[in-house]
Design a protein around this motif. Structure first.
Motif, PDB file in Angstrom:
ATOM      1  N   SER A   1      48.663  31.731  41.672  1.00 21.64           N
ATOM      2  CA  SER A   1      48.685  32.878  40.770  1.00 21.64           C
ATOM      3  C   SER A   1      47.355  33.041  40.035  1.00 21.64           C
ATOM      4  CB  SER A   1      49.827  32.712  39.758  1.00 21.64           C
ATOM      5  OG  SER A   1      49.820  33.754  38.827  1.00 21.64           O
ATOM      6  N   ASN A   2      46.845  31.938  39.480  1.00 19.35           N
ATOM      7  CA  ASN A   2      45.598  32.011  38.714  1.00 19.35           C
ATOM      8  C   ASN A   2      44.413  32.388  39.597  1.00 19.35           C
ATOM      9  OD1 ASN A   2      46.863  31.273  36.323  1.00 19.35           O
ATOM     10  ND2 ASN A   2      46.598  29.096  36.720  1.00 19.35           N
ATOM     11  N   LEU A   3      44.379  31.829  40.807  1.00 21.21           N
ATOM     12  CA  LEU A   3      43.278  32.141  41.714  1.00 21.21           C
ATOM     13  C   LEU A   3      43.285  33.627  42.072  1.00 21.21           C
ATOM     14  CD1 LEU A   3      40.913  31.094  43.391  1.00 21.21           C
ATOM     15  CD2 LEU A   3      42.529  30.602  45.249  1.00 21.21           C
ATOM     16  N   THR A   4      44.476  34.132  42.405  1.00 14.79           N
ATOM     17  CA  THR A   4      44.592  35.557  42.733  1.00 14.79           C
ATOM     18  C   THR A   4      44.219  36.432  41.542  1.00 14.79           C
ATOM     19  OG1 THR A   4      46.406  35.023  44.243  1.00 14.79           O
ATOM     20  CG2 THR A   4      46.145  37.324  43.618  1.00 14.79           C
ATOM     21  N   THR A   5      44.675  36.040  40.364  1.00 15.38           N
ATOM     22  CA  THR A   5      44.397  36.827  39.157  1.00 15.38           C
ATOM     23  C   THR A   5      42.913  36.835  38.839  1.00 15.38           C
ATOM     24  OG1 THR A   5      46.584  36.309  38.255  1.00 15.38           O
ATOM     25  CG2 THR A   5      44.883  37.043  36.701  1.00 15.38           C
ATOM     26  N   VAL A   6      42.277  35.673  38.915  1.00 13.20           N
ATOM     27  CA  VAL A   6      40.851  35.586  38.580  1.00 13.20           C
ATOM     28  C   VAL A   6      40.016  36.412  39.553  1.00 13.20           C
ATOM     29  CG1 VAL A   6      38.865  34.028  38.531  1.00 13.20           C
ATOM     30  CG2 VAL A   6      40.997  33.377  37.386  1.00 13.20           C
ATOM     31  N   VAL A   7      40.275  36.249  40.851  1.00 12.57           N
ATOM     32  CA  VAL A   7      39.497  36.986  41.849  1.00 12.57           C
ATOM     33  C   VAL A   7      39.733  38.483  41.709  1.00 12.57           C
ATOM     34  CG1 VAL A   7      39.173  37.400  44.319  1.00 12.57           C
ATOM     35  CG2 VAL A   7      39.432  35.060  43.462  1.00 12.57           C
ATOM     36  N   GLY A   8      41.011  38.876  41.626  1.00 15.14           N
ATOM     37  CA  GLY A   8      41.334  40.295  41.517  1.00 15.14           C
ATOM     38  C   GLY A   8      40.771  40.912  40.245  1.00 15.14           C
ATOM     39  N   THR A   9      40.883  40.183  39.128  1.00 12.77           N
ATOM     40  CA  THR A   9      40.378  40.697  37.848  1.00 12.77           C
ATOM     41  C   THR A   9      38.861  40.831  37.871  1.00 12.77           C
ATOM     42  OG1 THR A   9      42.235  39.659  36.676  1.00 12.77           O
ATOM     43  CG2 THR A   9      40.318  40.296  35.362  1.00 12.77           C
ATOM     44  N   ALA A  10      38.190  39.837  38.446  1.00 10.10           N
ATOM     45  CA  ALA A  10      36.726  39.893  38.522  1.00 10.10           C
ATOM     46  C   ALA A  10      36.266  41.103  39.341  1.00 10.10           C
ATOM     47  CB  ALA A  10      36.195  38.598  39.124  1.00 10.10           C
ATOM     48  N   VAL A  11      36.948  41.357  40.450  1.00  9.68           N
ATOM     49  CA  VAL A  11      36.587  42.511  41.282  1.00  9.68           C
ATOM     50  C   VAL A  11      36.839  43.813  40.515  1.00  9.68           C
ATOM     51  CG1 VAL A  11      37.183  43.802  43.369  1.00  9.68           C
ATOM     52  CG2 VAL A  11      36.986  41.306  43.455  1.00  9.68           C
ATOM     53  N   ALA A  12      37.992  43.878  39.850  1.00  9.66           N
ATOM     54  CA  ALA A  12      38.321  45.098  39.099  1.00  9.66           C
ATOM     55  C   ALA A  12      37.333  45.324  37.961  1.00  9.66           C
ATOM     56  CB  ALA A  12      39.742  44.984  38.549  1.00  9.66           C
ATOM     57  N   MET A  13      36.913  44.248  37.291  1.00  5.80           N
ATOM     58  CA  MET A  13      35.938  44.373  36.209  1.00  5.80           C
ATOM     59  C   MET A  13      34.610  44.888  36.740  1.00  5.80           C
ATOM     60  SD  MET A  13      36.855  40.869  34.135  1.00  5.80           S
ATOM     61  CE  MET A  13      35.306  40.845  33.233  1.00  5.80           C
ATOM     62  N   ALA A  14      34.199  44.368  37.910  1.00  4.44           N
ATOM     63  CA  ALA A  14      32.936  44.830  38.488  1.00  4.44           C
ATOM     64  C   ALA A  14      33.013  46.299  38.874  1.00  4.44           C
ATOM     65  CB  ALA A  14      32.593  43.981  39.701  1.00  4.44           C
ATOM     66  N   VAL A  15      34.185  46.723  39.347  1.00  2.62           N
ATOM     67  CA  VAL A  15      34.354  48.132  39.713  1.00  2.62           C
ATOM     68  C   VAL A  15      34.275  49.018  38.474  1.00  2.62           C
ATOM     69  CG1 VAL A  15      36.002  49.825  40.621  1.00  2.62           C
ATOM     70  CG2 VAL A  15      35.682  47.623  41.791  1.00  2.62           C
ATOM     71  N   LEU A  16      34.875  48.567  37.390  1.00  5.63           N
ATOM     72  CA  LEU A  16      34.882  49.371  36.167  1.00  5.63           C
ATOM     73  C   LEU A  16      33.497  49.446  35.537  1.00  5.63           C
ATOM     74  CD1 LEU A  16      38.225  48.239  34.460  1.00  5.63           C
ATOM     75  CD2 LEU A  16      37.679  50.524  35.312  1.00  5.63           C
ATOM     76  N   SER A  17      32.818  48.279  35.403  1.00  3.42           N
ATOM     77  CA  SER A  17      31.499  48.274  34.758  1.00  3.42           C
ATOM     78  C   SER A  17      30.757  46.996  35.119  1.00  3.42           C
ATOM     79  CB  SER A  17      31.651  48.399  33.238  1.00  3.42           C
ATOM     80  OG  SER A  17      30.392  48.227  32.608  1.00  3.42           O
ATOM     81  N   TRP A  18      29.710  47.143  35.907  1.00  8.60           N
ATOM     82  CA  TRP A  18      28.957  45.950  36.282  1.00  8.60           C
ATOM     83  C   TRP A  18      28.145  45.418  35.098  1.00  8.60           C
ATOM     84  CZ3 TRP A  18      23.683  46.002  35.815  1.00  8.60           C
ATOM     85  CH2 TRP A  18      23.047  47.238  35.734  1.00  8.60           C
ATOM     86  N   ARG A  19      27.765  46.329  34.158  1.00  4.31           N
ATOM     87  CA  ARG A  19      26.997  45.888  32.993  1.00  4.31           C
ATOM     88  C   ARG A  19      27.834  44.965  32.095  1.00  4.31           C
ATOM     89  NH1 ARG A  19      25.453  51.141  33.925  1.00  4.31           N
ATOM     90  NH2 ARG A  19      23.185  51.536  34.078  1.00  4.31           N
ATOM     91  N   LEU A  20      29.052  45.404  31.798  1.00  2.00           N
ATOM     92  CA  LEU A  20      29.924  44.567  30.962  1.00  2.00           C
ATOM     93  C   LEU A  20      30.337  43.287  31.698  1.00  2.00           C
ATOM     94  CD1 LEU A  20      32.296  47.166  29.220  1.00  2.00           C
ATOM     95  CD2 LEU A  20      30.202  46.093  28.356  1.00  2.00           C
ATOM     96  N   SER A  21      30.400  43.348  33.003  1.00  2.00           N
ATOM     97  CA  SER A  21      30.714  42.149  33.780  1.00  2.00           C
ATOM     98  C   SER A  21      29.620  41.105  33.623  1.00  2.00           C
ATOM     99  CB  SER A  21      30.888  42.507  35.254  1.00  2.00           C
ATOM    100  OG  SER A  21      31.967  43.399  35.433  1.00  2.00           O
TER     101      SER A  21
END
Length: 617
Positions: free
Chosen positions: A170-190
């Protein structure tokens, strides 16, 4: 057992900021675990585990939709007054929540079922395997350690399946998915998150380690207090304290431990509050920095309010699973150590086991001749033999009395007939068949033992008696009780045979417990009876009554008796005097008295008029 660890990684083991327990490392170094062997436990449930993993991934991915739906609401639906879009996004949020909740329930049900079935298999396997161990294993192993492995360690299996394994996925999926979603939303804030997260994680882990150290000390103190309670407030502990006048000292010792625990409880609460305060600061600081970055022209990049809110939500959801992944090494090590301790018991060699090619010994066809042929025996780690060169024949239906001073080997010799031990050399046989060629189940039907250490289960009298013969009728139970001269006592009780005997039979006197134990053995109707000080706890009158009953039920049976009373010994068909594990004399009572050797000396030393061989104990 070489493992220094007492117990196992139960639920909740391996919290954030935890360090690998040195005891777990030592356990794995001493008893390595094969991952293939662990996998074999889960292999029958491959389908269910695949479904669980798929549900975890689906749940993690579905939950990532919420921040994007929030962005649509803030950036488009509300500013544009787009009611259909607003309705659909709100319905989408509800659908995400319902879906994740339903999936969570389904995943918990499947994973818990799998975990419980694996636990059941391991628990019964370990229990059954320990039942086959020799007495030597239990004399060199602490009872608490055995109980801990059956409860704490195997109970921790549920954590491995429903927590450790599933949380990693669960944590691995959440971390990877969240990181990708964050990069899609804003690479600067990432990029900003990559700078902010490491010190925040370091600070939180440091505080968590401090709290764990205090909590560990608190748990040890609490365990010491529980031990004091068990030792001091048990029946035996209270009796010891009253007879030694140790009550005030015990109370002072308990008060000192309680005072230490009071201080640790305060420190634990404060450390917990500091941990919570640190988490609150981190959770407040990270969004504040993100808001600052979003508001500065150099870093905003034209970011919308919806994007900022969505990104902040993702950022908050990233912190906990990321920290748990950083501690995955502790969880895995703890889990492997748990498996190691369980497998260590399952791999114990069975010292006394059934033969590969047993000789059938139906009770109806067994006469009951017992023979010791050049028998020697040495206990583990002993510097000399407990028995040496013992040659004794006990004809079917006859009685043998074993006499000797303390440590002469009487109980050891008798225990070989019940195969509680196997001789180091030589053989013990029944009707010419080596005991090692008879199944343990058939041998237990042929040989009945009543020892000087009476043990009664915490159950009713009827259940205690029926423990020896589950299919026995009430009439058979009462007949055995009458033979042991205990039926009238039981019948006089308000609940009769349904009376609870209490912990270890403390409700009854030593003589009453002994007679119940004799009745329990007689209920098995064995061909061979071993009476190891069976009447030692009885007064003279009761002893005579029980001995008369034993004489009656012993007719036609082979009886081996260890006793210190002359009345029990002088009527035996054969008396063997043991001295330091060797046969010093043998013969009938009259023959040995006329011989004027060790037996006669024991009689003279004890005082025949007293009717007891005091030194024969």
């Amino acid at each position: 057992m070489t493992s220094p660890h007492f117990g196992g990684p139960g639920p909740g083991r391996g919290p954030r900021g935890a360090k690998v327990d040195p005891a777990d490392r030592a356990q794995l170094a001493d008893q390595p675990v094969s991952l293939r062997r662990i996998g074999a436990l889960f292999r029958p449930y491959r389908g269910q585990i695949t479904v669980v993993v798929a549900l975890i991934v689906a749940s993690s991915l579905i939950s990532l939709a919420n921040p994007f739906l929030v962005r649509e609401v803030i950036d488009r639906a509300i500013p544009d007054k787009d009611v259909p879009l607003l309705v659909w996004t709100v319905l989408g949020m509800l659908a995400v929540t319902v879906s994740v909740s339903v999936i969570g329930v389904l995943q918990t049900w499947i994973s818990t079922t799998v975990g419980q079935r694996i636990m059941h298999g391991l628990r019964t396997d370990v229990f059954s395997h320990l039942q086959r161990q020799s007495l030597g294993f239990f004399t060199r192993t602490r009872g608490g350690e055995i109980q801990s492995r059956l409860t704490n360690d195997i109970g921790g299996m549920q954590t491995v399946v429903t927590s450790t394994a599933t949380s990693i996925a669960s944590n691995l999926t959440t971390v990877v998915g969240t990181a990708v979603a964050m990069a899609v939303l804003s690479w600067r804030l990432s990029l900003l998150s990559l700078i902010v997260l490491p010190p925040a994680i370091w600070l939180t882990r440091k505080v968590a380690r401090m709290r764990r150290a205090i909590t560990a000390q608190r748990q040890r103190t609490l365990a010491d207090m529980q031990t004091q309670i068990e030792e001091s407030l048990s029946i035996s502990g209270i009796q010891l304290g009253k007879t030694l006048g140790a009550g005030p000292a015990m109370s002072q010792r308990f008060s000192d431990s309680s005072l230490v625990l009071t201080d640790l409880e305060v420190r634990s609460e404060l450390s917990g509050r500091w941990r919570m305060a640190t988490m609150n600061i981190v959770f407040a600081a990270i969004p504040a920095l993100l808001y600052l970055a979003a508001g500065l022209p150099a870093t905003s990049g034209g970011m919308t309010i919806g994007t900022l809110v969505a990104f902040t939500g993702l950022q908050g959801a990233l912190f906990r699973p990321l920290m748990q992944l950083l501690d995955v090494g502790v969880s895995v090590t703890s889990s492997l150590a748990l498996f190691s301790r369980i497998f260590e018991y399952l791999d114990l060699k069975v010292e006394i086991d059934d033969p590969e090619h047993p000789v059938p010994m139906p009770r109806a066809t067994v006469a009951g001749t017992v023979r010791f042929d050049d028998v020697a025996f040495r206990y583990e780690n002993a510097d000399r033999d407990a028995l040496t060169g013992v040659d004794v024949a006990v004809p079917a239906g006859s009685s043998l009395a074993l006499v000797g001073e303390t440590g002469s080997g009487k109980t050891t010799l008798a225990s070989l007939v019940a195969r509680l031990h196997d001789p180091t050399s030589g053989r013990v046989s029944i009707d010419g068949v080596d005991l090692r060629d008879i199944t343990l189940a058939e041998l237990s039907e042929l040989v009945g033992v009543v020892s000087q250490e009476t043990y009664l289960l915490h159950a009713t009298i009827r259940e205690n008696l029926r423990h020896a013969r589950p299919e026995a009728t009430d009439a058979q139970i009462e007949d055995a009780a009458r033979a042991a001269q205990v039926h009238e006592l039981i019948a006089s009780l308000p609940d009769g045979y349904d009376t609870m005997v209490g912990a270890r039979g403390h409700r009854f006197s030593g003589g009453e417990k002994q007679r119940i134990a004799i009745a329990r053995t007689l209920l098995r109707d064995p061909r061979i009876l071993i009476l190891d000080e069976a009447t030692s706890a009885l007064d003279n009158e009761t002893e005579r009554a029980v001995q008369d009953a034993l004489d009656t039920v012993s007719r036609g049976r082979t009886t081996i008796t260890i006793a210190h009373r002359l009345s029990t010994i002088e009527g035996a068909d054969q008396i063997v005097v043991l001295d330091h594990g060797r046969v010093a004399e043998r013969g009938t009572h009259d023959e040995l008295v006329a011989l004027g050797g060790r037996y006669a000396a024991l009689l003279a030393r004890s005082g025949r008029g007293a009717g007891e061989l005091v030194l024969a104990r």
